[in-house]
Design an enzyme around this catalytic site. Sequence first.
Site, short mmCIF file in Angstrom:
data_model
loop_
_atom_site.label_atom_id
_atom_site.label_comp_id
_atom_site.label_asym_id
_atom_site.label_seq_id
_atom_site.Cartn_x
_atom_site.Cartn_y
_atom_site.Cartn_z
N ARG A 116 -2.90 -4.10 22.81
CA ARG A 116 -2.49 -5.36 22.22
C ARG A 116 -1.36 -6.05 22.98
O ARG A 116 -1.34 -7.28 23.10
CB ARG A 116 -2.03 -5.15 20.77
CG ARG A 116 -3.16 -5.16 19.78
CD ARG A 116 -2.63 -5.12 18.37
NE ARG A 116 -3.74 -5.08 17.42
CZ ARG A 116 -3.59 -4.92 16.13
NH1 ARG A 116 -2.37 -4.76 15.62
NH2 ARG A 116 -4.64 -4.90 15.32
N TRP A 156 -3.10 -8.24 3.47
CA TRP A 156 -3.57 -9.17 4.50
C TRP A 156 -4.24 -8.45 5.67
O TRP A 156 -4.78 -9.10 6.56
CB TRP A 156 -2.40 -10.00 5.03
CG TRP A 156 -1.82 -10.93 4.01
CD1 TRP A 156 -1.78 -10.76 2.65
CD2 TRP A 156 -1.20 -12.18 4.27
NE1 TRP A 156 -1.16 -11.82 2.05
CE2 TRP A 156 -0.79 -12.71 3.02
CE3 TRP A 156 -0.93 -12.90 5.43
CZ2 TRP A 156 -0.13 -13.94 2.91
CZ3 TRP A 156 -0.27 -14.11 5.31
CH2 TRP A 156 0.12 -14.63 4.07
N ALA A 157 -4.16 -7.13 5.68
CA ALA A 157 -4.71 -6.37 6.80
C ALA A 157 -6.22 -6.57 6.87
O ALA A 157 -6.92 -6.34 5.88
CB ALA A 157 -4.38 -4.89 6.65
N GLY A 212 -8.40 -5.41 9.75
CA GLY A 212 -9.20 -4.42 10.46
C GLY A 212 -9.64 -3.26 9.60
O GLY A 212 -10.82 -3.03 9.38
N GLY A 213 -8.69 -2.48 9.08
CA GLY A 213 -9.03 -1.35 8.23
C GLY A 213 -8.09 -0.19 8.46
O GLY A 213 -6.93 -0.37 8.84
N GLU A 244 -11.82 -0.87 17.75
CA GLU A 244 -10.80 -1.86 18.06
C GLU A 244 -10.10 -1.47 19.35
O GLU A 244 -10.33 -0.39 19.90
CB GLU A 244 -9.81 -1.98 16.90
CG GLU A 244 -10.47 -2.51 15.63
CD GLU A 244 -9.49 -2.81 14.51
OE1 GLU A 244 -8.29 -2.50 14.65
OE2 GLU A 244 -9.93 -3.36 13.49
N HIS A 287 0.43 -10.01 17.68
CA HIS A 287 -1.03 -9.98 17.67
C HIS A 287 -1.54 -11.10 18.55
O HIS A 287 -1.11 -12.25 18.42
CB HIS A 287 -1.57 -10.13 16.25
CG HIS A 287 -2.98 -9.65 16.10
ND1 HIS A 287 -4.04 -10.30 16.69
CD2 HIS A 287 -3.50 -8.59 15.45
CE1 HIS A 287 -5.16 -9.64 16.40
NE2 HIS A 287 -4.85 -8.60 15.65
N LEU A 308 0.82 -1.21 0.00
CA LEU A 308 0.00 0.00 0.00
C LEU A 308 0.85 1.26 0.00
O LEU A 308 0.60 2.19 -0.79
CB LEU A 308 -0.94 -0.01 1.21
CG LEU A 308 -1.97 1.11 1.28
CD1 LEU A 308 -3.25 0.63 1.94
CD2 LEU A 308 -1.45 2.32 2.04
N ALA A 309 1.86 1.34 0.86
CA ALA A 309 2.69 2.54 0.93
C ALA A 309 3.40 2.77 -0.39
O ALA A 309 3.46 3.91 -0.89
CB ALA A 309 3.72 2.40 2.06
N SER A 355 2.07 -7.50 2.67
CA SER A 355 1.41 -7.53 3.98
C SER A 355 0.16 -6.66 3.99
O SER A 355 -0.83 -6.99 4.66
CB SER A 355 2.37 -7.06 5.07
OG SER A 355 3.45 -7.93 5.22
N LEU A 361 -2.05 0.93 8.29
CA LEU A 361 -2.42 1.34 6.93
C LEU A 361 -2.51 2.86 6.84
O LEU A 361 -2.15 3.45 5.82
CB LEU A 361 -3.75 0.71 6.52
CG LEU A 361 -3.77 -0.82 6.37
CD1 LEU A 361 -5.14 -1.27 5.85
CD2 LEU A 361 -2.67 -1.31 5.46
N HIS A 367 3.38 -9.68 14.37
CA HIS A 367 2.36 -9.08 13.51
C HIS A 367 2.81 -7.78 12.85
O HIS A 367 2.51 -7.54 11.67
CB HIS A 367 1.11 -8.82 14.35
CG HIS A 367 -0.04 -8.23 13.59
ND1 HIS A 367 -0.66 -8.91 12.55
CD2 HIS A 367 -0.69 -7.04 13.72
CE1 HIS A 367 -1.65 -8.16 12.08
NE2 HIS A 367 -1.67 -7.02 12.76
N ARG A 403 1.82 -0.17 18.65
CA ARG A 403 0.97 0.44 17.63
C ARG A 403 -0.51 0.34 17.98
O ARG A 403 -1.01 -0.72 18.34
CB ARG A 403 1.22 -0.25 16.28
CG ARG A 403 0.33 0.25 15.14
CD ARG A 403 0.66 -0.48 13.86
NE ARG A 403 0.28 -1.89 13.93
CZ ARG A 403 -0.82 -2.41 13.39
NH1 ARG A 403 -1.66 -1.63 12.75
NH2 ARG A 403 -1.06 -3.69 13.48
#
Length: 523
Positions: A280, A46-47, A49-50, A115, A234, A16-17, A43, A380, A339, A374
């Site tokens: 987490r 595969w995320a 959550g969002g 979350e 995770h 994405l980046a 990666s 993301l 994770h 994090r």
Amino acid sequence: MMRIDTSRVIVVGAGLAAQYAALKLAPHPVLMISPERLGEGASSGWAQGGVAAAMDPRDSAGSHAQDTIRAGAGTVDPQVALMVTEEARSHILELTGLGAPFDRASDGGYVLSREAAHSCARVVRVCGDQAGAGIMRTLSARVREADHIQVLEDVMATALRVQNGVVVGVEIARCAAGPTQSVFLRGAAVLLAGGGSGGLYALTTNPSRIRGEVIGMAARAGAVIADAEFVQFHPTAIATGADPAPLATEALRGLGATLVNSHGERFMLNVHPDAELAPRDIVARAVYAQTQKRLAPALDTRQVLGSKISTAFPAVAAACRHAGFDPLAHPIPIAAAAHYHMGGIATDPTGLTSLAGLWACGEVASTGLHGANRLASNGLLEALVYGNACANSIANALDPCRKAASDVTLPDLAPAERPSPILVECLRKSMTDGAGVVRNREGLQKTLDDIRQIEAAQSGCAPLLNMTATATVIVTSALDRRESRGAHFRSDFPKTDDAMGRRSFLTLNEARTRRPSSPLETT
């Protein structure tokens, strides 16, 4: 070694980046180096959550920043946190304009999930648990349409080339077998966006091939690495025995799913006031402790979701079916797995690293946003904000007259030397045992010694040396931080030390002075 000059900006990575930055660099020509077919294996895809963003009128960027700072356990850069959260909404709207299929309510608003450690629901999602895949499909389509972007697929970068203190290009090789020819690509600038380090661990939710090699390339070139000790585990990887482990998204606990052990006890109730929605690191250590006690920790979705899990969270349901168990009949077995790497190549607010000519964004970078732990779904978001920042910074550094470039035509490339699978598995096991969820001096020192022996066993293999470089700075930073903070937990220093409440910065050469001697220490 053959040299090819191009006026294109070289982007290492295709997640994405990388893709967002490449699009934002228009009209400057870009050459993207992808080890797989575009959009596959990253990666980002595969995320589950969002993307965290204050989209609800009752929410605010300031509140999001405060949650980020609180979760980061004292080492988040507050200015970075506010800058990123203030930009979040604009990037959601931009992705929507590009065609990202975010979940929408009947009134047109975004469906938002809550979350862990968020004070409200602010995670924008796609099909419940498929945000990464949905966004990546959208971006990959736009990248393929973009005239200014050339993508080299099935090619990997193996080293950075530095001349007079400036990064001028990368050395590349073919991912599969082929004829013998090595190539040095000299470009207008280099952007590293090649993912994190999860695959350095035996149990990970990341694509197992993403093993810190891009961070290692920068470290071997002399770049400063920041916060390397902070590796997030995770708490709810689905314990199927698969490599990598499928993920049960945190959004399930946000909806009310509970963590139980083999006795049916909700073990988080006695651990933290927020129970399943604790940060987490706390949940991961609790799950790890249950595993060590052989109490079979599990995620129970039956009461809160029941049969709706198949439609609301199709990726989780599919992973359960593939492993041969039914989440409607039994809780989902879980384990804590590597994770996300909060550490990485140190950057300034524009994404520029300590080396001239080199920028970094995404999980490969350490910007100061994540601190020691994090906040969920900020990964993301950071990739978007810093992908954009890097594109702006690189564009400002380029000659404004150099906007046209022909395509790069590669000769038959040599395949990169393959690391011994046995050595890679030894490295992954050693990292899990010595630098995993719970650490101590003895285990960390043993891991450093293991790394030395692994390097010596295949000393000419660049991909392996990139892996061990990243492993070295992770372990050395963990040894240096003689306290417990966020995702970094030392059983021999279990308390947080306020005097150490700062970010860490380290070069590979500095890290090598702390480990047992090796013939490679001077290379």
